[in-house]
Design a protein around this motif. Sequence first.
Motif, short mmCIF file in Angstrom:
data_model
loop_
_atom_site.label_atom_id
_atom_site.label_comp_id
_atom_site.label_asym_id
_atom_site.label_seq_id
_atom_site.Cartn_x
_atom_site.Cartn_y
_atom_site.Cartn_z
N GLU A 1 0.84 -1.21 0.00
CA GLU A 1 0.00 0.00 0.00
C GLU A 1 0.87 1.26 0.00
OE1 GLU A 1 -3.66 2.02 -0.14
OE2 GLU A 1 -3.10 -0.07 -0.51
N ASP B 1 3.82 1.46 -1.36
CA ASP B 1 4.30 1.56 -2.74
C ASP B 1 3.24 2.18 -3.64
OD1 ASP B 1 6.70 0.45 -2.05
OD2 ASP B 1 6.21 -1.57 -2.75
N ARG B 2 1.99 1.80 -3.44
CA ARG B 2 0.89 2.35 -4.25
C ARG B 2 0.76 3.85 -4.04
NH1 ARG B 2 -4.45 3.86 -4.25
NH2 ARG B 2 -4.48 3.89 -1.97
N ASP C 1 3.54 5.66 -5.76
CA ASP C 1 3.25 5.69 -7.19
C ASP C 1 2.24 6.79 -7.51
OD1 ASP C 1 4.94 3.56 -7.58
OD2 ASP C 1 3.34 2.05 -7.66
N ARG D 1 9.65 4.33 -5.41
CA ARG D 1 9.35 3.48 -4.25
C ARG D 1 10.50 3.43 -3.26
NH1 ARG D 1 5.89 -1.72 -6.65
NH2 ARG D 1 4.15 -0.46 -7.50
#
Length: 673
Positions: free
Chosen positions: A475, A477-478, A481, A487
């Motif tokens: 999450e 990392d999301r 993004d 990341r």
Amino acid sequence: MLDATIRTGAALEIEALSVAYPSRGGWLQALDGVSLSIAAGSVRGLVGESGSGKSTVVLALLGLLGPAARVTAERLAFDGHDLFANASALRGRRIGVVFQDTAAALNPALTIGSQVIEPMRVHLGTEHRAAWQRGTDLLAEMGIPRPAQVMRSYPHQLSGGMKQRVGIAAALASEPDLLLLDEPTTALDVTIEAQILALLDELRSRRNLAMLLVSHNLGIVDRLCDTVSVLYAGRLVESGTTGEVLHRPRHPYTKGLLAALPRPDRPHAGRLAPIQGNLPDLTAPDPGCNFRPRCAFAVAGCYRPQLLSGDRHQVSCHRVDAVADLPWPAEPVPPTAAPVASAVPLVEARELSIRFDSGGWLQRLLGKVGGVLAVDRVSVTIRNGEVLGLVGESGCGKSTLGRLLLRLLPARGGTLRFASAVVGARPDAHFRQRAQVVFQNSDTSLNPRQTVGMILGRAVRWFAIASIDAEVSAEVDRLLDLVRLPRSYAQRYPHQLSGGEKQRVGIARALASRPKFLVCDEAVSALDVSVQAAVLNLLRDLRDELSVAYLFISHDIGVIAHIADRVAVMYQGTIVEEGAVGDVLQPPYHPYTELLLSSVPLIGKRRTVAASTQAARAVPMAGGCKFADRCTRRVGPICDSVPPPVQQAAPGHGIRCHIPLPELAAVPHWLSQ
């Protein structure tokens, strides 16, 4: 009246000024061969991103860089005096300085008068009584009302604009010939900024003062300066008359700065064009063009060293002739669907009010409670995927209204609905998850002891988006993004990030709960113009991708014109005008809106302020229009005693004013003032 003797010739001469600081990575080259001059009675602007070396120039002239700095120059002179040998003697006496944060520069334990007269006492040897009288006259000359009373006041008793005027008065107290202005209007409202600029322009003309204005605001540079120098990573890249440099830029960096600027005269003009990348490593200066890694026009020949060349308009670029007429390329639009604003309100506030009481327990016991009605029966509606801009001067209640909509403050009256459901004084976790905030100062809102991953992971766990370590990491990392950060930044601490990167982390944290509504409270005001452009583009992209609604609070009308669908203009706790951005930026508009718009410094336009810029009353007049005491178009006693009605200039465009709509529509457009 202070000495206004006319002086001619070059007041300041800088040739090949270089400054280096010791660091862990070696000597950091803060300035590299900077040359400029300022004639008596003229103003030179010095512009560039944070870290480009602007303030270092000012400190070098004042001899305040400290013993660790390595300073060299072929010539560093003021009125023929070598500044290497005479900086301490000239500083404060013939060279005055106004710093960015006057609130920090003024001693809170000393009266205003004692701080204004200190330069006269120290540098001129003026007797105390005469210095006090002269200081009072100086405050009056700065346009401060009741100067004798202000002389006996303390800094905390003054507004931001008055503190800035006090700073200018103190700088002028010893009758200097050169005034150094380091971001003197950054923290000020647009109306106060207009007053300060007019004051500086008048002082320059009357006293023949030479000035060096350091600023990232290209509008005020165009408004005040005769010449301008553009500084990038310690090197001058373009220099010339203000008209030539800002109206017909030739260096790619200057083109990039101007392309990144949101302008209120071009609402919804498309995607801003930020300069990609960051400043270079100054511990290893590039012998060629140090802007090459970020330049949209770079070619192989840019590796060769390059110096400023030209006569009146000097440019440091190998490809100056090839790129002179080329615009800075626009950033590609991401393939996201255009937002569709729902007809159903997401946030619906009705008659919200809050008063901040003053006085001690005895006053409250006796029923003698004073205070400020910070928000006075305000109603707003925000739909899914919509951006409502909120503008107004400091202290008008913008941030307070934002906190009321998040139920971070207890309202004294009114109702709040979110997604059609009533939100109580103590909202449940579901509301907290769906309504979040992005703060102005990311430096103080991010925990310096936690990594980016820890900061974002805590929010993910708190709102139960994920609980298992692997899911939390995914999450995080999301979220990285979403805000266009690598990341790998999850392992970094806040101090290892740039200002724009920290603000992106703040946005990511606000998005961690997967909200539908964000309050952005001056979220881009502390950023350079290029970084600001990148963050504004990001916020628009996220609105399109996630259908998030924003209350976007800002004192920058250019930012509001760029990002907002609708705008609400707030004055002393009341919404005086609300409507679509295009409607609010053209007549008819409220006299206060007219004042705000006419105060905005625009590149290429020299306009006069359309209404009185005197300070607002601490306590507005009861019963009538709150703007009546500042309005130059009042219609009579009715303005003082009768609350103004809301007139509908167009569908969804309301103006709270007694002046008939035809008269409001008859005023000239703010761009032609």
